[in-house]
Design an enzyme around this catalytic site. Structure first.
Site, PDB file in Angstrom:
ATOM      1  N   HIS A   1       0.604  -1.225   0.199  1.00  0.00           N
ATOM      2  CA  HIS A   1       0.300  -0.403   0.285  1.00  0.00           C
ATOM      3  C   HIS A   1       0.813   0.844  -0.345  1.00  0.00           C
ATOM      4  O   HIS A   1       0.937   1.582   0.998  1.00  0.00           O
ATOM      5  CB  HIS A   1      -0.532  -0.055   1.226  1.00  0.00           C
ATOM      6  CG  HIS A   1      -2.071   1.304   1.307  1.00  0.00           C
ATOM      7  ND1 HIS A   1      -3.138   1.092   1.839  1.00  0.00           N
ATOM      8  CD2 HIS A   1      -1.887   2.248   0.310  1.00  0.00           C
ATOM      9  CE1 HIS A   1      -3.817   2.262   1.970  1.00  0.00           C
ATOM     10  NE2 HIS A   1      -3.015   2.952   0.989  1.00  0.00           N
TER      11      HIS A   1
ATOM     12  N   HIS B   1       1.611   5.141  -1.670  1.00  0.00           N
ATOM     13  CA  HIS B   1       1.028   6.270  -3.676  1.00  0.00           C
ATOM     14  C   HIS B   1       2.364   6.869  -3.868  1.00  0.00           C
ATOM     15  O   HIS B   1       3.150   7.277  -3.120  1.00  0.00           O
ATOM     16  CB  HIS B   1       0.075   7.376  -2.607  1.00  0.00           C
ATOM     17  CG  HIS B   1      -1.224   6.736  -2.332  1.00  0.00           C
ATOM     18  ND1 HIS B   1      -2.243   6.743  -2.470  1.00  0.00           N
ATOM     19  CD2 HIS B   1      -1.629   6.554  -0.381  1.00  0.00           C
ATOM     20  CE1 HIS B   1      -3.286   5.940  -2.166  1.00  0.00           C
ATOM     21  NE2 HIS B   1      -2.353   5.576  -0.496  1.00  0.00           N
ATOM     22  N   LEU B   2       2.724   6.007  -4.981  1.00  0.00           N
ATOM     23  CA  LEU B   2       3.567   6.701  -5.469  1.00  0.00           C
ATOM     24  C   LEU B   2       3.086   7.745  -6.643  1.00  0.00           C
ATOM     25  O   LEU B   2       4.416   8.175  -7.724  1.00  0.00           O
ATOM     26  CB  LEU B   2       4.247   6.137  -6.896  1.00  0.00           C
ATOM     27  CG  LEU B   2       5.083   4.850  -5.868  1.00  0.00           C
ATOM     28  CD1 LEU B   2       5.588   3.959  -6.323  1.00  0.00           C
ATOM     29  CD2 LEU B   2       5.567   5.008  -4.368  1.00  0.00           C
TER      30      LEU B   2
ATOM     31  N   ASN C   1      -5.460   9.796   6.711  1.00  0.00           N
ATOM     32  CA  ASN C   1      -6.432   8.889   6.911  1.00  0.00           C
ATOM     33  C   ASN C   1      -6.429   7.773   7.032  1.00  0.00           C
ATOM     34  O   ASN C   1      -6.160   7.571   5.782  1.00  0.00           O
ATOM     35  CB  ASN C   1      -7.385   9.107   6.024  1.00  0.00           C
ATOM     36  CG  ASN C   1      -9.063   9.404   5.351  1.00  0.00           C
ATOM     37  OD1 ASN C   1      -9.181   8.661   6.901  1.00  0.00           O
ATOM     38  ND2 ASN C   1      -9.376   9.344   4.577  1.00  0.00           N
TER      39      ASN C   1
ATOM     40  N   ASP D   1       1.226   3.107   3.793  1.00  0.00           N
ATOM     41  CA  ASP D   1       0.435   3.718   2.987  1.00  0.00           C
ATOM     42  C   ASP D   1       1.593   5.329   3.329  1.00  0.00           C
ATOM     43  O   ASP D   1       1.234   6.177   3.521  1.00  0.00           O
ATOM     44  CB  ASP D   1      -1.180   4.342   3.657  1.00  0.00           C
ATOM     45  CG  ASP D   1      -2.118   4.797   4.186  1.00  0.00           C
ATOM     46  OD1 ASP D   1      -2.081   5.202   2.268  1.00  0.00           O
ATOM     47  OD2 ASP D   1      -2.661   5.329   4.402  1.00  0.00           O
TER      48      ASP D   1
ATOM     49  N   HIS E   1       3.002  14.619   0.076  1.00  0.00           N
ATOM     50  CA  HIS E   1       2.092  15.936  -0.060  1.00  0.00           C
ATOM     51  C   HIS E   1       3.322  16.975  -0.559  1.00  0.00           C
ATOM     52  O   HIS E   1       4.333  16.659   0.351  1.00  0.00           O
ATOM     53  CB  HIS E   1       0.887  16.127   0.449  1.00  0.00           C
ATOM     54  CG  HIS E   1      -0.253  15.290   0.947  1.00  0.00           C
ATOM     55  ND1 HIS E   1      -1.056  15.061  -0.090  1.00  0.00           N
ATOM     56  CD2 HIS E   1      -0.517  14.304   1.381  1.00  0.00           C
ATOM     57  CE1 HIS E   1      -1.479  14.227  -0.145  1.00  0.00           C
ATOM     58  NE2 HIS E   1      -1.880  13.424   0.324  1.00  0.00           N
TER      59      HIS E   1
ATOM     60  N   PHE F   1      -4.973  14.990   3.717  1.00  0.00           N
ATOM     61  CA  PHE F   1      -4.284  13.891   4.554  1.00  0.00           C
ATOM     62  C   PHE F   1      -3.792  13.240   4.061  1.00  0.00           C
ATOM     63  O   PHE F   1      -3.144  12.814   3.073  1.00  0.00           O
ATOM     64  CB  PHE F   1      -5.284  12.430   4.658  1.00  0.00           C
ATOM     65  CG  PHE F   1      -6.879  13.082   5.008  1.00  0.00           C
ATOM     66  CD1 PHE F   1      -6.757  13.144   6.724  1.00  0.00           C
ATOM     67  CD2 PHE F   1      -8.258  13.481   4.797  1.00  0.00           C
ATOM     68  CE1 PHE F   1      -7.959  13.812   6.982  1.00  0.00           C
ATOM     69  CE2 PHE F   1      -8.967  14.039   5.198  1.00  0.00           C
ATOM     70  CZ  PHE F   1      -9.189  14.515   6.320  1.00  0.00           C
TER      71      PHE F   1
HETATM   72 ZN   LIG Z   1      -6.615   4.672   2.410  1.00  0.00          ZN
END
Ligand SMILES: [Zn+2]
Lengths: 323, 449
Positions: free
Chosen positions: B71, B73-74, B290, B317, B321, B335
């Site tokens: 999990h 985010h790239l 989140n 996760d 940002h 988030f």
């Molecule tokens: Zn999520």
């Protein structure tokens, strides 16, 4: 004392007492002393990102009495808080030579963020629902004054050193109130007992961060015990469901009325941080009566802010006091 | 490709099998092939002079299989807070050899075209040997209205579906996704959040939010959806995965579901294992995430559930940002927090909590738990081979110093963003060396290229 003034809980009882003493001195001193003339080189920026005529004017008068140069930054319209620009704005102000910043914001975090970005003093003029520390200091002075005026002698409290004997009720929209939070933190520091009274939907469901002697939706549970009753403004703009509180019902159960005061101690005094909605939160005849400290609160807020500003800017009030 | 003209000997380290530490020297030939795994390698047996061998002293360090992050985010597609390059570099420094990239890009990864574009971009980015697996949304645009073309995506080798960032709120739609993914072997992963992002508060609803006067996020947003999903998947042969669970109620629900034979796996993030809601007292938007950081009680239950195996996986996760975003007021800042680089240290620091750890033997069970949750279990769930060091295979391993205390600074961060919650916070354990496909990618905590 550290130069930022953000939350009451950051300060010790000793530091808060010193601020009160300083404010009380300023209230009773001749401000034409030359020391205040030297301060015009010090520039204070008032940044108000949320509408607040009273607090803004109070700060402005406090700053002018100290002889500071004030620049204003009133901006309901400005998108400062929404955009990336708040950081740029305060960095620019600092680069322009501003010596301290007073910030009122609709965000809880902006004041802490600004304090991190710039190394000049920042003073919290109210941040969302979190804190309103200068209001709390003003109210602290007002209560101390009432004690010194022997208003509570019959209740067994004769000197500000006996602050811890006070039983203080805060009434109304607790959950949305930064004033309630700052007062609760201040009363904790001095050991006074805090009672929270209001409609269930406006009372905290969790620990609010300061000790609470009683939390109730029935004024009858504690009215007879209270030395001070502080009514709060109902923050309609923060209510998710606007008609949550029925006004007629509210006045009956929580309004500060003659019939409520009939059940209170004869020595009980009434406060309101303003702006009050007369005949809802508090009846007109109470506002204008002897048991009301409301106008004193307005007056003392100026000296509280003078004390905070002069401390933040290292203005040598003690030097004046010694003379 | 050769790592060096010399063979390489990792000397004095420990490997960990199900029950015991084993002292293991690892000898790797110049082509990156493991040629010996034994207690004490005798170089002469391999006709090697000491001048032909570079020796790394890894005394008292742990040799483990590379981690797998189910999990992260790239970004990269339509978002500048990370690139595949920077994300991969952060990952490899964190000891990861395989990543599942989340589909909440702009546009969302919800069809074959965009998935293929992402794969192409990955193909063109840095080749450190990290496998990046692309996942797809469950619904078009992650809008929760219409399901994606599962068949086409599965034919294109997508194995992981999630609307991460949002939960699938509509019951009928969720049921449809379950039906369409039955017997496909694919994973249906749910971001447990029964309300839209617009309705979310800023932080956990509870004592700290009340003190700060910030809008709270009720744990029921997670719990209610988890209960519903378990009802929906009962008796269905779908592979359901509960993402980043954050409250003790979720642990209980999953424990009971597993006991009842429901086909469910779940993950927890390092930050939910280490940090609680009181971090928000600083009002620093870097702690806005989140699901939100929860209570100390929740943190304790998550730790226990991980040790007991109720929680299968630690997943980061990782959510970069840009500073300009994280410098917005906390009510409107996005988030998410970084996670790849410090995942091991954060999780390990959490598990040892206040215990005094002086030798590697003092933290055997914690290391075992982490190796399972960060490498072995995600490999099982995703169907990735590896995880056991074998002779005559390319070296795929990481070397961990569990006793080293590190403090992350902004300069250490490989990501395009610096929203790490661990800056200036001492953490235990560091990833010293990383070998992927026979290449030494990280040497003494530094990337070799
Ligand atoms: Zn999520």
């Amino acid at each position: 004392m550290r130069h930022n003034f953000i939350d009451i809980e950051d300060f010790s009882a000793h530091e808060l007492s010193e601020l009160a003493v300083r404010a009380e001195f300023l209230k009773n001193t001749d401000l034409s002393s030359p020391i205040f003339m030297e301060n015009k080189n010090k520039i204070l920026a008032l940044i108000f990102l949320e509408n607040s005529t009273r607090t803004r004017i109070s700060f402005e008068i406090a700053a002018k009495k100290l002889g500071l140069t004030v620049i204003g930054f009133d901006s309901e319209k400005s998108s400062l808080e929404k955009g990336e620009s708040i950081k740029d704005t305060v960095l620019t102000l600092k680069a322009l030579g501003v010596n301290a910043i007073v910030l009122r914001a609709s965000s809880a975090s902006s004041i802490n963020q600004v304090a991190k970005w710039i190394q000049i003093p920042v003073i919290n003029a109210g941040n969302a629902m979190r804190s309103h520390p200068t209001q709390a200091i003003g109210d602290f002075i007002t209560i101390r004054e009432a004690i010194k005026d022997r208003k509570f002698v019959d209740a067994g409290i004769a000197s500000p050193d006996e602050f811890s004997k006070l039983k203080i009720g805060i009434v109304g929209d607790i959950i949305h109130s930064r004033v309630a939070r700052s007062l609760g933190e201040l009363f904790e520091k001095f050991g006074a007992s805090t009672y929270l009274i209001g409609p269930r939907e406006l009372l905290p469901r969790y620990d609010i961060g300061f000790p609470v002697k009683m939390i109730t939706d029935d004024f009858g549970d504690c009215i007879q015990d209270l030395d001070i009753i502080i009514a709060l403004r109902i923050q309609l703009e923060r209510l998710r469901e606007p008609f949550l509180v029925n006004p007629i019902n509210y006045r009956d159960r929580y309004g500060i009325t003659k019939s409520l005061m009939a059940d209170a101690k004869p020595t009980a005094l009434v406060m309101h941080p303003g702006p009050q909605v007369r005949d809802l939160e508090i009846d007109s005849d109470i506002v204008d009566s002897d048991c009301s400290l409301i106008l004193k609160q307005v007056e003392n807020s100026i000296y509280a802010r003078m004390a905070v500003l002069s401390t933040a800017l290292n203005i040598d009030i003690e030097g004046v006091m010694r003379k | 490709m050769t790592i060096s003209a010399k063979a390489l000997l990792l000397k004095g380290g420990w490997t960990l099998d199900d029950s015991e530490f084993k002292k293991t020297d690892v000898l790797i030939d110049p082509d990156g092939i493991v040629i010996a795994l034994e207690d004490e390698v005798d170089l002469s047996r391999f006709n090697l002079q000491s001048t032909q061998v570079e020796i790394f002293n890894v005394q008292n360090l742990l040799i483990a299989p590379p981690f797998v992050d189910m999990h992260c985010h790239l970004r990269a597609i339509g978002l500048i807070s990370e690139t595949f390059n920077s994300g991969i570099r952060a990952a490899v420094k964190g000891g990861f050899g395989h990543l599942v990239a989340m589909p909440n890009t702009e546009p969302a990864m919800d069809d074959v075209k965009i998935v293929d574009l992402a794969r192409q971009m990955i193909g063109q980015s840095t080749n450190l040997g990290v496998e990046v697996e692309i996942s797809s949304a469950i619904t078009l645009g992650r809008r929760g209205e219409v399901v994606v073309d599962f068949e086409a995506l599965i034919a294109d080798n997508v194995k992981y579906f999630t609307d991460d960032g949002s939960g699938v709120i509509d019951d009928t739609l969720m049921l449809k996704a379950i039906e369409l993914l039955e017997n496909t072997g694919c994973i249906l992963a749910q971001h447990l959040q029964g309300v839209t992002v617009g309705e979310l508060g800023v932080m956990n609803l509870g004592d700290t939010s009340t003190k700060l006067g910030l809008p709270g996020i009720d744990k029921n947003a997670e719990v209610t959806m988890l209960k519903r999903d378990i009802d929906l998947i009962a008796n269905r042969s779908v592979r359901y995965h509960a993402m980043h669970i954050s409250v003790s109620e979720s642990v209980e629900i999953i424990k009971h579901a597993k006991e009842a034979g429901v086909n469910i796996t779940c993950e927890v993030t390092p930050h939910h294992l280490l940090l609680d809601e009181t971090e928000l007292l600083t009002l620093d938007p870097n702690f806005k995430v989140n699901p939100p950081l929860r209570t100390k009680t929740d943190v304790r239950s998550l730790r226990e559930a991980l040790s007991e195996g109720i929680i299968d996986v630690i997943a980061t996760d990782h959510a970069p940002h840009r500073s300009a975003q994280k410098e917005l007021p906390i009510e409107v800042a996005p988030f998410g927090m970084l996670g790849l680089q410090s995942a091991f240290s954060a999780a390990f620091t959490s598990l040892i909590s206040d215990r005094r750890v002086e030798t590697i033997a003092d933290c055997k069970s914690e290391l075992q738990t982490i190796v399972k949750a960060m490498s072995l279990n995600p490999r099982k769930i995703l169907g990735i081979k590896g995880g056991i060091l074998k002779i005559n295979e390319k070296a795929n391993l990481i070397v961990i110093d569990p006793l080293k205390r590190t403090i992350q600074t902004e300069n250490d961060i490989e990501s395009q963003s610096i929203n790490s919650p661990y800056l200036n916070r001492p953490l235990y354990g560091s990833i010293e060396h990383v070998f992927l496909n026979g290449n030494q990618i990280v040497t003494e905590k530094k990337l070799t290229k």
